[in-house]
Design a protein around this motif. Structure first.
Motif, PDB file in Angstrom:
ATOM      1  N   SER A  49      57.939  37.891  48.336  1.00 18.80           N
ATOM      2  CA  SER A  49      58.572  36.585  48.087  1.00 18.80           C
ATOM      3  C   SER A  49      57.947  35.836  46.916  1.00 18.80           C
ATOM      4  O   SER A  49      58.441  34.775  46.520  1.00 18.80           O
ATOM      5  CB  SER A  49      58.473  35.718  49.349  1.00 18.80           C
ATOM      6  N   ASP A  50      56.864  36.368  46.358  1.00 15.86           N
ATOM      7  CA  ASP A  50      56.201  35.683  45.241  1.00 15.86           C
ATOM      8  C   ASP A  50      57.081  35.696  43.992  1.00 15.86           C
ATOM      9  O   ASP A  50      57.810  36.661  43.732  1.00 15.86           O
ATOM     10  CB  ASP A  50      54.863  36.352  44.911  1.00 15.86           C
ATOM     11  N   SER A  51      56.991  34.632  43.220  1.00 19.78           N
ATOM     12  CA  SER A  51      57.690  34.580  41.941  1.00 19.78           C
ATOM     13  C   SER A  51      56.781  35.147  40.850  1.00 19.78           C
ATOM     14  O   SER A  51      55.591  35.354  41.050  1.00 19.78           O
ATOM     15  CB  SER A  51      58.083  33.137  41.604  1.00 19.78           C
ATOM     16  N   THR A  52      57.354  35.373  39.708  1.00 19.86           N
ATOM     17  CA  THR A  52      56.574  35.913  38.583  1.00 19.86           C
ATOM     18  C   THR A  52      55.562  34.889  38.074  1.00 19.86           C
ATOM     19  O   THR A  52      54.670  35.229  37.302  1.00 19.86           O
ATOM     20  CB  THR A  52      57.511  36.311  37.432  1.00 19.86           C
ATOM     21  N   TYR A  53      55.712  33.635  38.509  1.00 20.30           N
ATOM     22  CA  TYR A  53      54.800  32.586  38.045  1.00 20.30           C
ATOM     23  C   TYR A  53      53.732  32.255  39.087  1.00 20.30           C
ATOM     24  O   TYR A  53      52.988  31.286  38.925  1.00 20.30           O
ATOM     25  CB  TYR A  53      55.599  31.314  37.720  1.00 20.30           C
ATOM     26  N   SER A  54      53.662  33.021  40.183  1.00 16.37           N
ATOM     27  CA  SER A  54      52.659  32.764  41.209  1.00 16.37           C
ATOM     28  C   SER A  54      51.263  32.927  40.625  1.00 16.37           C
ATOM     29  O   SER A  54      50.989  33.853  39.844  1.00 16.37           O
ATOM     30  CB  SER A  54      52.844  33.733  42.383  1.00 16.37           C
ATOM     31  N   LEU A  55      50.382  32.000  41.002  1.00 23.15           N
ATOM     32  CA  LEU A  55      49.027  32.028  40.488  1.00 23.15           C
ATOM     33  C   LEU A  55      48.218  33.125  41.159  1.00 23.15           C
ATOM     34  O   LEU A  55      48.348  33.386  42.353  1.00 23.15           O
ATOM     35  CB  LEU A  55      48.356  30.673  40.722  1.00 23.15           C
ATOM     36  N   LEU A  56      47.387  33.802  40.375  1.00 20.34           N
ATOM     37  CA  LEU A  56      46.533  34.862  40.892  1.00 20.34           C
ATOM     38  C   LEU A  56      45.116  34.337  41.065  1.00 20.34           C
ATOM     39  O   LEU A  56      44.555  33.706  40.158  1.00 20.34           O
ATOM     40  CB  LEU A  56      46.535  36.060  39.941  1.00 20.34           C
ATOM     41  N   GLU A  57      44.558  34.572  42.243  1.00 22.18           N
ATOM     42  CA  GLU A  57      43.178  34.202  42.513  1.00 22.18           C
ATOM     43  C   GLU A  57      42.310  35.454  42.421  1.00 22.18           C
ATOM     44  O   GLU A  57      42.671  36.513  42.918  1.00 22.18           O
ATOM     45  CB  GLU A  57      43.061  33.572  43.908  1.00 22.18           C
ATOM     46  N   SER A  58      41.182  35.312  41.775  1.00 20.51           N
ATOM     47  CA  SER A  58      40.314  36.465  41.539  1.00 20.51           C
ATOM     48  C   SER A  58      39.177  36.496  42.555  1.00 20.51           C
ATOM     49  O   SER A  58      38.592  35.479  42.903  1.00 20.51           O
ATOM     50  CB  SER A  58      39.739  36.401  40.115  1.00 20.51           C
ATOM     51  N   SER A  59      38.889  37.708  43.046  1.00 19.35           N
ATOM     52  CA  SER A  59      37.737  37.932  43.916  1.00 19.35           C
ATOM     53  C   SER A  59      37.333  39.380  43.725  1.00 19.35           C
ATOM     54  O   SER A  59      37.903  40.102  42.901  1.00 19.35           O
ATOM     55  CB  SER A  59      38.084  37.639  45.386  1.00 19.35           C
ATOM     56  N   GLY A  60      36.383  39.841  44.480  1.00 22.50           N
ATOM     57  CA  GLY A  60      35.984  41.224  44.334  1.00 22.50           C
ATOM     58  C   GLY A  60      34.777  41.567  45.163  1.00 22.50           C
ATOM     59  O   GLY A  60      34.156  40.695  45.797  1.00 22.50           O
ATOM     60  N   LEU A  61      34.462  42.844  45.161  1.00 18.75           N
ATOM     61  CA  LEU A  61      33.300  43.336  45.869  1.00 18.75           C
ATOM     62  C   LEU A  61      32.789  44.563  45.133  1.00 18.75           C
ATOM     63  O   LEU A  61      33.537  45.518  44.898  1.00 18.75           O
ATOM     64  CB  LEU A  61      33.660  43.679  47.320  1.00 18.75           C
ATOM     65  N   ASP A  62      31.522  44.521  44.746  1.00 22.93           N
ATOM     66  CA  ASP A  62      30.900  45.621  43.998  1.00 22.93           C
ATOM     67  C   ASP A  62      31.697  45.898  42.731  1.00 22.93           C
ATOM     68  O   ASP A  62      31.870  45.009  41.907  1.00 22.93           O
ATOM     69  CB  ASP A  62      30.774  46.866  44.876  1.00 22.93           C
ATOM     70  N   ASP A  63      32.244  47.110  42.580  1.00 20.33           N
ATOM     71  CA  ASP A  63      32.921  47.468  41.330  1.00 20.33           C
ATOM     72  C   ASP A  63      34.433  47.297  41.405  1.00 20.33           C
ATOM     73  O   ASP A  63      35.164  47.781  40.533  1.00 20.33           O
ATOM     74  CB  ASP A  63      32.584  48.915  40.954  1.00 20.33           C
ATOM     75  N   ILE A  64      34.940  46.626  42.428  1.00 19.06           N
ATOM     76  CA  ILE A  64      36.381  46.409  42.565  1.00 19.06           C
ATOM     77  C   ILE A  64      36.699  44.942  42.296  1.00 19.06           C
ATOM     78  O   ILE A  64      36.093  44.025  42.879  1.00 19.06           O
ATOM     79  CB  ILE A  64      36.856  46.795  43.985  1.00 19.06           C
ATOM     80  N   THR A  65      37.652  44.717  41.393  1.00 20.95           N
ATOM     81  CA  THR A  65      38.141  43.367  41.101  1.00 20.95           C
ATOM     82  C   THR A  65      39.504  43.203  41.754  1.00 20.95           C
ATOM     83  O   THR A  65      40.379  44.065  41.616  1.00 20.95           O
ATOM     84  CB  THR A  65      38.259  43.131  39.599  1.00 20.95           C
ATOM     85  N   ILE A  66      39.696  42.100  42.489  1.00 21.25           N
ATOM     86  CA  ILE A  66      40.931  41.867  43.236  1.00 21.25           C
ATOM     87  C   ILE A  66      41.602  40.598  42.733  1.00 21.25           C
ATOM     88  O   ILE A  66      40.975  39.530  42.668  1.00 21.25           O
ATOM     89  CB  ILE A  66      40.648  41.756  44.749  1.00 21.25           C
ATOM     90  N   PHE A  67      42.877  40.721  42.368  1.00 17.20           N
ATOM     91  CA  PHE A  67      43.709  39.571  42.023  1.00 17.20           C
ATOM     92  C   PHE A  67      44.789  39.449  43.094  1.00 17.20           C
ATOM     93  O   PHE A  67      45.487  40.420  43.385  1.00 17.20           O
ATOM     94  CB  PHE A  67      44.349  39.733  40.644  1.00 17.20           C
ATOM     95  N   ALA A  68      44.917  38.277  43.702  1.00 17.58           N
ATOM     96  CA  ALA A  68      45.881  38.086  44.779  1.00 17.58           C
ATOM     97  C   ALA A  68      46.539  36.732  44.660  1.00 17.58           C
ATOM     98  O   ALA A  68      45.958  35.779  44.122  1.00 17.58           O
ATOM     99  CB  ALA A  68      45.197  38.217  46.134  1.00 17.58           C
TER     100      ALA A  68
END
Length: 546
Positions: A49-68
Motif C-alpha cells: 500500500s506504500d506510495s512511491t513517495y513513502s519515506l524510508l527509515e534507515s537501520s541496520g545490524l552489522d554488515d546489513i543496511t535496512i531501509f523500511a
C-alpha cells in the motif's frame, strides 16, 4: 546464464533415441570465470500500500543496511535469515537458503534477491546484494462451519474461529488462537439419566511459534537450515456426550521443527503433556466400563507425559508427474515418570501413580505414505497408513486419546466414523462408545478429474480395519492375527465432488459399504443384496481426505 552453455544433440543412434551433451561455452568471457565476493548487503522493506513517495527509515545490524517505510521488523530477524555476509564468496547455496528462510518467516508476500556489480569497475569482482521485501498482512481470521449428522439420531452445527498474528513482537513470531464449538441434539426419545438436553464440545487452542530453534546454546549445524521453528502450545477442551460422560482435557507441549531441504522436515517434541479427566458419567457408561476392563482402563490411564519425533518427506509443494508424501512418527509416554514413581516400590504395586493419578506408559509408531500420479487435469492418488501402539509396565491398554479408530470422512468412507472393527467383532446390540484398537491398517485409492475450473470429481475405494494386540474376552475376534487379518478388512467405495478455491477445498462424498469385516448370513460382501446402497454415507468436509 544460458549464453554460457552449449547443448549438442547426437541423433545418429536411430530408433527415436539421441545423446545429449551439455557443456560450458568454449569462449566464455573472463568475468564468467571469476570468483565474486559480496560487498554490501542492502534490504528494502515496504508494504504493497506504500506510495512511491513513502519515506524510508534507515537501520541496520552489522554488515546489513535496512531501509523500511515503517518499523515492521527487528533487524535481528533479517540478520538471522540472511546466510551470507559482506566479504563472503558468492554462493548459490547461500542464496537459496536465504530465499527459503525469508519466505518461511511467513511475514512477506514478496521476496527478491538481486546481485549487481559494485562500482564502475567490473573487474573488481565485488557484488552488491539487494533484497526487496514486501510485508504481507499480519492479522488473519479464519472461520469454519459444518453440520454433523449421526446414525444415532444426533445432529447439530459446529463452528471454529481462529485469529493469528504472523509478526508478533515485530519478530516474525506467529501467535494463533482458535476457538471451536459444536452442539448436537437428539431427535426422538431421550433417556432419563442423560447429562442434559444436548451434547456439546468447546475448546480453545493457542500456539506461539518462533522462527528459530531456541536451544540452551547456539549450534553451528543450524546455520544452513532452510526452516527452523520452536513452537509452544496450550489447548483446553470440554466435551459432553449426554448419553455417556462429561470430559475435560488439557494439552501442552514444546516442539522443534527444522529442515535442511524444502522437502524433508524433522519435528521433535522433547516434552508433551496431555491430561484427560472424566468429570461426570451416566449409569449407561458405568455399566459399559464395569463389564469391560479394557475400556475402563483406557479411560482411567489418560495422564500422558512423554516425547515424540516425526519425519516427513513431502515434494507435493511443486506439482510433478509423480509426487510423494511420507510421514513416519514415534512417540512414547511415561518412561521418566516410571523411573521416579518406582523408587522404593515393588513391581507388585503397579500401576504406580504420580500426584495421585495413574499415568500412561506406551510406545506408538505410525506411518503415512501417499503417491500422486499426475496427468493433465487428473490425478490418481494412493495412500497406505499403518500404526501400532504398545502399552507396557504401568499400562495394560493405550489411553483412549491415543487409540486408533476407523471409518468416517477421512478414513473408510462407506462406514460411520469410529464404527469399524476391531477385527471381525460385531454385536448389533452393543453399547460401546466407539470402536477403538491398538493397531490400524488402511489403504485408499482415489481418482480425481477436472470438471470445471474449480470443480473436480472423484471415484474412490477404501479398505482397512483396527485390531487389538491382546484378546478382549468381551469383544471376541478383535485380536490381530497375521494369518486371518486380510479376511477382516472393511471395504467402501463411492463418488464425490471437490470444490477447489485454491485457499481452501470443500468436499462432498457419498460412500457405500461393500464389504464388512464380519460375515452377515455367511457373507462379507454386500454387493449382491442391496445393503450397500441402503447404508450409504454422505459426508461434507473441509480439505482433501489425503
Amino acid at each position: 546464464n544460458q549464453d554460457f552453455i552449449e547443448l549438442d544433440a547426437d541423433t545418429s543412434l536411430g530408433n527415436n533415441h539421441l545423446n545429449l551433451l551439455l557443456r560450458r561455452n568454449r569462449e566464455l568471457p573472463q568475468a564468467a570465470l571469476s570468483e565474486y565476493k559480496i560487498d554490501s548487503i542492502i534490504v528494502y522493506i515496504s508494504k504493497s500500500s506504500d506510495s512511491t513517495y513513502s519515506l524510508l527509515e534507515s537501520s541496520g545490524l552489522d554488515d546489513i543496511t535496512i531501509f523500511a517505510t515503517g518499523d515492521y521488523l527487528k533487524p535481528k530477524v533479517i540478520k538471522e535469515a540472511v546466510r551470507f555476509n559482506s566479504g563472503d564468496l558468492y554462493s548459490f547455496t547461500a542464496y537459496q537458503t536465504t530465499l527459503s528462510r525469508l519466505n518461511n518467516l511467513g511475514v512477506f508476500s514478496y521476496v527478491k534477491i538481486k546481485y549487481e556489480a559494485s562500482g564502475p569497475d567490473s573487474l573488481s569482482n565485488l557484488l552488491n546484494a539487494r533484497i526487496d521485501l514486501i510485508m504481507a498482512d499480519q492479522i488473519s481470521l479464519n472461520l469454519e462451519t459444518d453440520v454433523i449428522t449421526k446414525s444415532t439420531g444426533y445432529a447439530g452445527p459446529g463452528v471454529s474461529v481462529g485469529i493469528s498474528n504472523s509478526n508478533a513482537f515485530r519478530g516474525a513470531v506467529n501467535f494463533q488462537v482458535d476457538l471451536k464449538g459444536s452442539i448436537e441434539w437428539q431427535f426422538g426419545s431421550k433417556e432419563e439419566d442423560q447429562l442434559g438436553s444436548f451434547s456439546y464440545e468447546f475448546g480453545i487452542n493457542s500456539s506461539l511459534t518462533f522462527p528459530k530453534l531456541i536451544l540452551p546454546e547456539k549450534r553451528d549445524w543450524t546455520k544452513n537450515l532452510v526452516k527452523q521453528e520452536t513452537s509452544v502450545n496450550l489447548n483446553f477442551d470440554m466435551l459432553t456426550r449426554i448419553e455417556y460422560y462429561s470430559m475435560f482435557s488439557a494439552l501442552t507441549g514444546l516442539k522443534y521443527s527444522w529442515a535442511k531441504r524444502q522437502d524433508i522436515i524433522h519435528s521433535f517434541s522433547p516434552v508433551y503433556l496431555n491430561s484427560v479427566s472424566l468429570l461426570e458419567t451416566t449409569p449407561a457408561f458405568d455399566s459399559i466400563v464395569g463389564e469391560n476392563i479394557y475400556i475402563r482402563k483406557s479411560f482411567e490411564e489418560q495422564f500422558i507425559f512423554g516425547m515424540r519425533y516425526d519425519f516427513t518427506y513431502d515434494n507435493t509443494y511443486k506439482r510433478q508427474a509423480q509426487n510423494v508424501y511420507a510421514q513416519l512418527g514415534v512417540r512414547s509416554s511415561g518412561n521418566l515418570l516410571d523411573l521416579l514413581a518406582g523408587i522404593g516400590k515393588d513391581a507388585s504395586e503397579r500401576p504406580y501413580k504420580i500426584l495421585n493419578t495413574y499415568y500412561s506408559q506406551f510406545v506408538k509408531f505410525t506411518g503415512d505414505f501417499r503417491y500422486y500420479l499426475n496427468g493433465y487435469n487428473k490425478t490418481l492418488v494412493g495412500r497406505f497408513y499403518a500404526g501400532i501402539g504398545i502399552p507396557y509396565l504401568n499400562s495394560d491398554v493405550l489411553p483412549y486419546v491415543e487409540q486408533f479408530f476407523s471409518g468416517g470422512a477421512y478414513s473408510i468412507r462407506g462406514f460411520n466414523a469410529r464404527s469399524v472393527g476391531p477385527g471381525f467383532f460385531y454385536d448389533p446390540e452393543s453399547n460401546y462408545i466407539d470402536q477403538s484398537g491398538d493397531m490400524k491398517l488402511e489403504a485408499n485409492l482415489e481418482f480425481r478429474f477436472g470438471i470445471s475450473k474449480i470443480t473436480k470429481g472423484a471415484f474412490f475405494i477404501d479398505t482397512g480395519n483396527i485390531w487389538l494386540i491382546n484378546e478382549d474376552e468381551n469383544r471376541p475376534g478383535s485380536k490381530f492375527d497375521l494369518n486371518t487379518f486380510y479376511n477382516q478388512l472393511a471395504v467402501g467405495t463411492g463418488v464425490g465432488l471437490r470444490f477447489d478455491f485454491s485457499f481452501f477445498v470443500l468436499r462432498t462424498d457419498v460412500g457405500f459399504p461393500i464389504r464388512t469385516p464380519y460375515p452377515q448370513d455367511g457373507e462379507h460382501w454386500l454387493t449382491g443384496n442391496g445393503d450397500a446402497f441402503s447404508n450409504a454415507m454422505f459426508y461434507f468436509a473441509i480439505g482433501y481426505p489425503f
